[in-house]
Design a protein around this motif. Sequence first.
Motif, PDB file in Angstrom:
ATOM      1  N   LYS A 137       0.844  -1.206   0.000  1.00  0.00           N
ATOM      2  CA  LYS A 137       0.000   0.000   0.000  1.00  0.00           C
ATOM      3  C   LYS A 137       0.878   1.255   0.000  1.00  0.00           C
ATOM      4  O   LYS A 137       1.954   1.263   0.604  1.00  0.00           O
ATOM      5  CB  LYS A 137      -0.895   0.014   1.245  1.00  0.00           C
ATOM      6  N   HIS A 138       0.378   2.278  -0.713  1.00  0.00           N
ATOM      7  CA  HIS A 138       1.098   3.550  -0.773  1.00  0.00           C
ATOM      8  C   HIS A 138       0.153   4.691  -0.407  1.00  0.00           C
ATOM      9  O   HIS A 138      -1.048   4.619  -0.686  1.00  0.00           O
ATOM     10  CB  HIS A 138       1.684   3.770  -2.168  1.00  0.00           C
ATOM     11  N   ASP A 142      -6.078   0.841  -6.995  1.00  0.00           N
ATOM     12  CA  ASP A 142      -5.891  -0.029  -5.825  1.00  0.00           C
ATOM     13  C   ASP A 142      -4.569   0.291  -5.137  1.00  0.00           C
ATOM     14  O   ASP A 142      -3.579   0.606  -5.802  1.00  0.00           O
ATOM     15  CB  ASP A 142      -5.850  -1.513  -6.258  1.00  0.00           C
ATOM     16  N   ASP A 143      -4.555   0.165  -3.837  1.00  0.00           N
ATOM     17  CA  ASP A 143      -3.322   0.276  -3.035  1.00  0.00           C
ATOM     18  C   ASP A 143      -2.743   1.683  -2.978  1.00  0.00           C
ATOM     19  O   ASP A 143      -1.610   1.859  -2.528  1.00  0.00           O
ATOM     20  CB  ASP A 143      -2.230  -0.696  -3.536  1.00  0.00           C
ATOM     21  N   LEU A 144      -3.491   2.674  -3.483  1.00  0.00           N
ATOM     22  CA  LEU A 144      -3.015   4.062  -3.378  1.00  0.00           C
ATOM     23  C   LEU A 144      -4.120   4.899  -2.745  1.00  0.00           C
ATOM     24  O   LEU A 144      -5.267   4.862  -3.211  1.00  0.00           O
ATOM     25  CB  LEU A 144      -2.645   4.612  -4.759  1.00  0.00           C
ATOM     26  N   VAL A 159       2.896   8.986   4.941  1.00  0.00           N
ATOM     27  CA  VAL A 159       2.956   9.410   3.528  1.00  0.00           C
ATOM     28  C   VAL A 159       4.279   8.984   2.902  1.00  0.00           C
ATOM     29  O   VAL A 159       5.345   9.302   3.441  1.00  0.00           O
ATOM     30  CB  VAL A 159       2.820  10.948   3.439  1.00  0.00           C
ATOM     31  N   ASP A 160       4.229   8.235   1.786  1.00  0.00           N
ATOM     32  CA  ASP A 160       5.492   7.912   1.102  1.00  0.00           C
ATOM     33  C   ASP A 160       5.636   8.610  -0.247  1.00  0.00           C
ATOM     34  O   ASP A 160       6.708   8.618  -0.826  1.00  0.00           O
ATOM     35  CB  ASP A 160       5.706   6.394   0.983  1.00  0.00           C
ATOM     36  N   ALA A 190       5.136   0.505  -8.667  1.00  0.00           N
ATOM     37  CA  ALA A 190       5.953  -0.666  -9.020  1.00  0.00           C
ATOM     38  C   ALA A 190       7.446  -0.330  -8.929  1.00  0.00           C
ATOM     39  O   ALA A 190       8.255  -1.158  -8.496  1.00  0.00           O
ATOM     40  CB  ALA A 190       5.591  -1.158 -10.422  1.00  0.00           C
ATOM     41  N   VAL A 191       7.810   0.888  -9.321  1.00  0.00           N
ATOM     42  CA  VAL A 191       9.218   1.301  -9.214  1.00  0.00           C
ATOM     43  C   VAL A 191       9.621   1.342  -7.743  1.00  0.00           C
ATOM     44  O   VAL A 191      10.684   0.840  -7.352  1.00  0.00           O
ATOM     45  CB  VAL A 191       9.448   2.675  -9.885  1.00  0.00           C
TER      46      VAL A 191
END
Lengths: 349, 349
Positions: free
Chosen positions: A2-3, A25-27, A63-64, A310-311
């Motif tokens: 998750k981001h 998804d996942d953001l 937060v990333d 993905a990066v």
Amino acid sequence: MKHTLAMVGFGGMAGWHYELIQSIDDLTVAGIWDIKESRREYAKSKGIHVYESREDLLADESVDIVLIATPNDVHKEIAIAAMEAGKNVVSEKPVTLCSADLKEMIDASERTGKFFTVHQNRRWDGDFLTVKENIEAGKFGEVFKIESRVHGSRGIPGDWRGEKEHGGGMVLDWGVHLLDQALLFYPGVKLNTVYATLDNVTNQLVDDGFMAILGFENGVTMHIEVGTSNFISLPRWYVLGQDGTGIIRDWGNDIEIVRALGVDEGDVVPIKTAAGLTKTMAPRRDDSIHKEQMPEVKSDIRDFYKNVMAVLEGKAERIIKLEEVARVMRLMEAIFESAATKKVIEFEK
Amino acid sequence: MKHTLAMVGFGGMAGWHYELIQSIDDLTVAGIWDIKESRREYAKSKGIHVYESREDLLADESVDIVLIATPNDVHKEIAIAAMEAGKNVVSEKPVTLCSADLKEMIDASERTGKFFTVHQNRRWDGDFLTVKENIEAGKFGEVFKIESRVHGSRGIPGDWRGEKEHGGGMVLDWGVHLLDQALLFYPGVKLNTVYATLDNVTNQLVDDGFMAILGFENGVTMHIEVGTSNFISLPRWYVLGQDGTGIIRDWGNDIEIVRALGVDEGDVVPIKTAAGLTKTMAPRRDDSIHKEQMPEVKSDIRDFYKNVMAVLEGKAERIIKLEEVARVMRLMEAIFESAATKKVIEFEK
């Protein structure tokens, strides 16, 4: 994995990002900061968390990723501050105002080890992808000219986009997209020459349109143009190859392709215009040409954020490469220099 | 007063002149000469008198005007011989291949006292006259860009027009018309800069298309373009002014003009494209623009010959001035130089 993303700057484009991210998804969006109270109030009214300050936002350990969607002149300072606070950064385009500033941003990314990229979203535009795919499929034979135009009639928006100190003007606003697209057609091929003119029709502070002629080492010429005082638009794309011509008249249209067939038309009947004859420009007989429409290539702009994630997870190469961003920045500088000096700029030898 | 014309060279264009002259009072064709037997036989089959030789033609005392409609490289020699034989001369375009040759022709005219002009027939093209009249009537407000294109898809004709030594190529063939028209929009205004590229798509010996960007001292930019590998044509004319845009899509069409009205559209609704938003390029509300069609301006190409006769009778000024012809020739040379050196040419300071 998750981001979590936070936004610095919450104008029109940030709203577009916010909506987009809801479907990824996942953001998730943790919240926003904007120096304008009206924009903070607007975010609150939408139920979006508003940080106390930019420092407050950058201190949020959940937060990333920080998205920067402010006026162009402050991208650099915010991006460097965010990376130094340990955040990965997505900046709106244009990444900044000149190559020297961009170098500082890239240096900060290397120094901090944080990921840094630019939202060159129009790489996902269907019209661009359609032209590129049909060129690569050989539909036009060997291509010698690509023309890319965006025409509107509203002048420059009446906000910071009309002011030089904030990085306004059409080269930086729309040019950055069209030039980025242009440089993707022939990767590795040098762009030898740049000739450009700028318009100042409704705005004297920044260019409100421009035209750039790009001469590539492989013999291809590109004509890139943005206009904001064009009450009738020329086609979005026009491609000339040895075997055929392609046109996309407007966004969202299919590409029309007309090619020659190996039909001997015999003697050409000249056309008579009011003041003379012409054989050269006489229309072709219908049985000597082939017309087709190729559908618009579809894309999914969510792939931008999916690639960013993905990066960050070490699973993919970045789509928007910083050397590409730097090359577009140098090209925009060459356009300004050509227009100011009225000379051809030798860009890459 | 009656005038008698003889033709040297009897190809396609001479046939067009022959037909035209049938409808002009006080002008008759005495006969023709062509070095090709097939063309002489063709003329005879049409009942047209064929001289024994060029000398025979020039010796005919009934003839006061010689039309030269040969390949371009021999215009000069024939024109000088004709003037020295006491004839007034009308040369097909391009008058010759370079400024030095043109000077010899003008010198011969001054030495012999004979009248010498060039058949710049496309000054009578309705599309050109329509654009010029609407610009002069202020329909676009202050004009900042004029684009003039002629597109075909047949390559270069397979005759002498494809050979360099005969003065082939599209700059000399079609360019001479479009550039002559371009220089008529703002008489007395200096053309500061010329940037040009040439195409060699179907012919490697001569240019089979070109693009020239002309920068005038009054701030107007002109884009002049000829293509012969364009299977889809861009519009013949495209004019941008502060207040509106004009377009002529093809020969014989009316001009479409779209202008802004002083209507406040309020908040602009951005358009959503596949990969992003744009307010700048959002279409206008219908009530904020005015569309009209202005009819094609009509002309009579016979006025060319009527002017030649009136000048010979001392009753009128010449329409096609030799200084204009010389300026177009210098401009074509600047186009060749710009394309060869890949530099901007400083044309008039």
